[in-house]
Design an enzyme around this catalytic site. Structure first.
Site, mmCIF file in Angstrom:
data_model
loop_
_atom_site.group_PDB
_atom_site.id
_atom_site.type_symbol
_atom_site.label_atom_id
_atom_site.label_comp_id
_atom_site.label_asym_id
_atom_site.label_seq_id
_atom_site.Cartn_x
_atom_site.Cartn_y
_atom_site.Cartn_z
ATOM 1 N N TYR A 145 0.832 -1.215 0.000
ATOM 2 C CA TYR A 145 0.000 0.000 0.000
ATOM 3 C C TYR A 145 0.862 1.258 0.000
ATOM 4 O O TYR A 145 0.367 2.353 -0.264
ATOM 5 C CB TYR A 145 -0.949 0.022 1.209
ATOM 6 C CG TYR A 145 -2.044 -1.034 1.173
ATOM 7 C CD1 TYR A 145 -2.196 -1.881 0.074
ATOM 8 C CD2 TYR A 145 -2.921 -1.195 2.226
ATOM 9 C CE1 TYR A 145 -3.174 -2.856 0.044
ATOM 10 C CE2 TYR A 145 -3.914 -2.168 2.196
ATOM 11 C CZ TYR A 145 -4.026 -2.996 1.110
ATOM 12 O OH TYR A 145 -5.006 -3.962 1.082
ATOM 13 N N ASP A 196 -3.349 -18.079 1.864
ATOM 14 C CA ASP A 196 -4.526 -18.706 1.241
ATOM 15 C C ASP A 196 -5.122 -19.745 2.186
ATOM 16 O O ASP A 196 -6.347 -19.848 2.346
ATOM 17 C CB ASP A 196 -4.185 -19.308 -0.135
ATOM 18 C CG ASP A 196 -2.807 -19.945 -0.190
ATOM 19 O OD1 ASP A 196 -2.050 -19.835 0.794
ATOM 20 O OD2 ASP A 196 -2.479 -20.564 -1.211
ATOM 21 N N ASP A 255 -10.980 -8.182 7.839
ATOM 22 C CA ASP A 255 -12.384 -8.033 7.437
ATOM 23 C C ASP A 255 -13.095 -9.381 7.465
ATOM 24 O O ASP A 255 -14.239 -9.486 7.904
ATOM 25 C CB ASP A 255 -12.487 -7.438 6.025
ATOM 26 C CG ASP A 255 -12.726 -5.939 6.073
ATOM 27 O OD1 ASP A 255 -12.360 -5.318 7.095
ATOM 28 O OD2 ASP A 255 -13.273 -5.391 5.104
#
Ligand code: NAD
Length: 355
Positions: free
Chosen positions: A142, A223, A251
Site C-alpha cells: 500500500y 490462502d 475483514d
C-alpha cells in the site's frame, strides 16, 4: 491519574457513539479515581464543512499533543461526490500517517450471547473464538512504488511490495508481546512460497521467536489462513501479518462474528499514544435516531485503557460490563432482529450500571 484524550467524533453516528464512550470512561474514572480530560477536534465531513479540508492542522496537532485519541467514524453521502483527496476518508490515512501508527490491532471475538449472529455452522462456533489480528499498517504494497508504464502488451500498471527488517521486527515484537498477554499462541501469516518479502518476514519471525520461548509460534500461508478462519477459527489466538494480508483477513475475521457494531480496533505507534476506533463506518442510515450500537466504540475505549494507559483492571471492568449486558439479554436494534431494543443511550447506561 490524569489522561488527556483527543476526541474525533466525525460524521454520522460518530458523535452519538463517542459520547457514549465518554460517559463510560467518566464512570470508570469515578470508580477507579482517574480523571479523563476530553478535547474535541474536527475530522472528516464536519471538518470539510467548517474548515474546507478533511484533516485540519489543528486536529493533527491536538492528537499529537494528547495522551491518546478516540475516533468515531467519518464520511457520508453529503461528501461522496468530492474528489478523492478531499473526501472525509482521506483524513483517516492522514491521521494514521501523522501519528506514525504502524500497528493495527483488531480483535474478532464471538460473544457466547451472540452466537446466533455468526454466519458459520453451529458445530464450528460451538467452541467460540477470540482472535487478535496484528496488522502492519504503514508499509508493504500500500506504500510501495506504483505507477503506469508501457509494457510488452501495451498499457500496464504496477504496485510493489517492500518490507525492511526494521518494519518487520517492530510489528513482530508487538505481536509476540500481545500473544504473551493472551493465550500465548502466535500464527504468522505470509506467502513465503512465492514472495521474497514473505521469506524475509518468516525468517525474522523465527529469529524473534527465540526471545519468546513461552509463546508457541507457527507460520501459515495466507490462502490457507483465509480458509482456516472459516473452517476452524477457534485454532487462532494472535495473528500477525503484513498490511494487505491483514486488511483482507481482518475483514474476514470481523464478518464471522456477525456483529459489526461490536468490533473495536486500536492503531499504535512506538509511544503509548494510540488511535482507537470502531471498525464500522458512520452509518448514515441510522444517524440521529439514538439507535446506533455504541459497544464497538466503548470497547475501543477499553482498548485505550489497556494499551495506552496500562490500566488493565479498568479496561477489564468495561469488557466484563459489556459481557454482562449481553448475557442479560439487552440488545440494540442491530442485534434485536425486530424484537424490542434499547437505544444508544439506554444500552450505555446499562453498561455503566454493570461497571
Ligand atoms: P457502515 O459501517 O457505516 O454501515 C454498514 C451497515 O451497518 C449500515 O446498515 C449501518 O446502519 C450498520 N451499522 C454500522 N455501524 C453500526 C452501529 N454501530 N450500530 C448499528 N448499526 C451499525 O458502512 P457503509 O454504509 O459502507 O459506510 C457509510 C459511510 O461510512 C461511508 O461514507 C464510508 O466511507 C464511511 N466509513 C467510514 C469508516 C471509518 O470512519 N473508519 C469505515 C467504514 C466506512
Amino acid at each position: 491519574m490524569v489522561f488527556n484524550i483527543a476526541l474525533l467524533k466525525g460524521d454520522g453516528i460518530g458523535p452519538e457513539i463517542v459520547d457514549s464512550a465518554v460517559k463510560v470512561l467518566d464512570a470508570v474514572g469515578e470508580k477507579y479515581g482517574h480523571k479523563f480530560n476530553f478535547t474535541p477536534y474536527d475530522i472528516g465531513g464536519v471538518a470539510i464543512d467548517k474548515h474546507g479540508i478533511p484533516l485540519p492542522q489543528e486536529t493533527v496537532e491536538g492528537c499529537l499533543a494528547s495522551d491518546s485519541v478516540l475516533l468515531g467514524a467519518v464520511g457520508g453521502p453529503k461528501w461522496d461526490t468530492l474528489p478523492g483527496n478531499m473526501r472525509p476518508e482521506k483524513a483517516l490515512l492522514g491521521i494514521r500517517a501523522a501519528m506514525n501508527l504502524f500497528t493495527n490491532l483488531r480483535p474478532a471475538k464471538l460473544y457466547p450471547a451472540l452466537k446466533g449472529e455468526c454466519p458459520l455452522r453451529d458445530d464450528i462456533v460451538e467452541n467460540g473464538f477470540d482472535i487478535m489480528i496484528v496488522r502492519e499498517l504503514t508499509g508493504g504494497i500500500y506504500f510501495g512504488e506504483r505507477g503506469m508504464r508501457e509494457g510488452k502488451y501495451g498499457e500496464e500498471a504496477y504496485d510493489t511490495e517492500s518490507y525492511s527488517r526494521m518494519e518487520i521486527e517492530r510489528i513482530v515484537r508487538v505481536a509476540f508481546a500481545t500473544a504473551r498477554k493472551r493465550r500465548k499462541k502466535l500464527t504468522s501469516i505470509d506467502k513465503a512460497n512465492v514472495l521474497e518479502t514473505s521469506r524475509l518476514w518468516r525468517k525474522i519471525v523465527h529469529e524473534i521467536s527465540a526471545e519468546y520461548p513461552d509463546v508457541e509460534c507457527s507460520d501459515m500461508l495466507v490462502d490457507n489462513a483465509a480458509m482456516q478462519l472459516v473452517r476452524n477459527p477457534a485454532q487462532f489466538d494472535v495473528i500477525v501479518t503484513s498490511n494487505m494480508f491483514g486488511d483482507i483477513l481482518s475483514d474476514e475475521a470481523s464478518q464471522i462474528t456477525g456483529s459489526i457494531g461490536m468490533l473495536p480496533s486500536a492503531s499504535l505507534c512506538e509511544s503509548t499514544r494510540g488511535l482507537y476506533e470502531p471498525i464500522h463506518g458512520s452509518a448514515p442510515d441510522i444517524t440521529g435516531q439514538n439507535k446506533a450500537n455504541p459497544i464497538a466504540t466503548i470497547l475501543s475505549a477499553a482498548m485505550m485503557l489497556l494499551y495506552s494507559f496500562n490500566l488493565a483492571e479498568e479496561s477489564e471492568a468495561i469488557v466484563s460490563a459489556v459481557d454482562k449486558v449481553l448475557e442479560a439479554g439487552y440488545r440494540t436494534a442491530d442485534l434485536a432482529h425486530g424484537a424490542p431494543a434499547l437505544s444508544t443511550e439506554e444500552i450505555t447506561n446499562q453498561i455503566i450500571e454493570f461497571i
